[in-house]
Design an enzyme around this catalytic site. Sequence first.
Site, PDB file in Angstrom:
ATOM      1  N   GLU A 246       0.859  -1.172   0.000  1.00 27.81           N
ATOM      2  CA  GLU A 246       0.000   0.000   0.000  1.00 27.81           C
ATOM      3  C   GLU A 246       0.899   1.227   0.000  1.00 27.81           C
ATOM      4  O   GLU A 246       1.627   1.473   0.964  1.00 27.81           O
ATOM      5  CB  GLU A 246      -0.935   0.042   1.216  1.00 27.81           C
ATOM      6  CG  GLU A 246      -1.856   1.260   1.170  1.00 27.81           C
ATOM      7  CD  GLU A 246      -2.618   1.514   2.454  1.00 27.81           C
ATOM      8  OE1 GLU A 246      -3.338   2.534   2.498  1.00 27.81           O
ATOM      9  OE2 GLU A 246      -2.492   0.717   3.412  1.00 27.81           O
TER      10      GLU A 246
ATOM     11  N   ASP B 296       5.168   4.686   3.676  1.00 26.30           N
ATOM     12  CA  ASP B 296       4.865   6.106   3.891  1.00 26.30           C
ATOM     13  C   ASP B 296       6.106   6.788   4.441  1.00 26.30           C
ATOM     14  O   ASP B 296       6.920   6.153   5.123  1.00 26.30           O
ATOM     15  CB  ASP B 296       3.696   6.273   4.860  1.00 26.30           C
ATOM     16  CG  ASP B 296       2.993   7.615   4.706  1.00 26.30           C
ATOM     17  OD1 ASP B 296       1.878   7.644   4.164  1.00 26.30           O
ATOM     18  OD2 ASP B 296       3.561   8.639   5.128  1.00 26.30           O
TER      19      ASP B 296
ATOM     20  N   ASP C 102     -11.901   9.446  -3.638  1.00 23.27           N
ATOM     21  CA  ASP C 102     -13.153  10.198  -3.567  1.00 23.27           C
ATOM     22  C   ASP C 102     -13.181  11.303  -4.616  1.00 23.27           C
ATOM     23  O   ASP C 102     -14.190  11.981  -4.779  1.00 23.27           O
ATOM     24  CB  ASP C 102     -13.314  10.822  -2.183  1.00 23.27           C
ATOM     25  CG  ASP C 102     -12.239  11.856  -1.915  1.00 23.27           C
ATOM     26  OD1 ASP C 102     -12.564  13.053  -1.791  1.00 23.27           O
ATOM     27  OD2 ASP C 102     -11.056  11.474  -1.859  1.00 23.27           O
TER      28      ASP C 102
ATOM     29  N   ASP D 118      -3.643  12.217  -2.542  1.00 27.16           N
ATOM     30  CA  ASP D 118      -3.917  13.618  -2.867  1.00 27.16           C
ATOM     31  C   ASP D 118      -4.111  13.725  -4.383  1.00 27.16           C
ATOM     32  O   ASP D 118      -3.218  13.335  -5.145  1.00 27.16           O
ATOM     33  CB  ASP D 118      -2.733  14.473  -2.426  1.00 27.16           C
ATOM     34  CG  ASP D 118      -2.989  15.968  -2.567  1.00 27.16           C
ATOM     35  OD1 ASP D 118      -3.803  16.373  -3.423  1.00 27.16           O
ATOM     36  OD2 ASP D 118      -2.355  16.738  -1.831  1.00 27.16           O
TER      37      ASP D 118
END
Length: 219
Positions: free
Chosen positions: A47, A72, A157, A121
Amino acid sequence: MPRRKLMHYEYCDNADNIIQAGKPLYERVKGKWKTSFFANENPLVVELACGKGEYTVGLAKVHPDKNYIGMDIKGDRIARGSRAAIEAKLSNVAFLRAGIQYADEFFDAGELDEIWLIHPDPQVRERDEPKRLTNAHFLRRYAEYLKPGGLFCLKTDSDFLYHYSLEMISEDSNYRILDYTDDLYHSPLLESHYGVKTHYEKIFVAKGYTIKYIVCQRV
């Protein structure tokens, strides 16, 4: 630096399921995730920009027969994911503290079975196109890490990023789009997410946003 962040960074230094600069595996794990870290031959799933690792940990609970790596740059974020994995007694989870732009240093060609990108983002300004994690440059790099038949999955989204990504993926000969939806919660594809939601996804849904999803295959 705030005390809380310092505590997270100290935690990362000592957590066995976090790989970061200064730890031995950081410079030699490339191509050796199965042998050097997980000690099995199970499929590898990454991920990217995993944040607090909610998806990494959530899917790892559902699929103990797969190895999950949350990547990350933010140490305070992956510290939370690391704790969640340990509390759930998950031995199939690792966290890699590094920026996506340095992924070449950690993943060998054809080493990965799946790559997940969850609510990145969207970088909607034209001048920020080089930062979009589904631009042509990043897609080519993901294709290098994926084995033939491997999956790349995007959840967002953002209407903008959804349509942009569909276009970019369709133009890349390394991929074949298997399925997509602009309303995941009213699609049969929702079953493949096993009810795993991030904190921000819950907020997006509560505000009335629809969740979009694309799954494609490395050819």
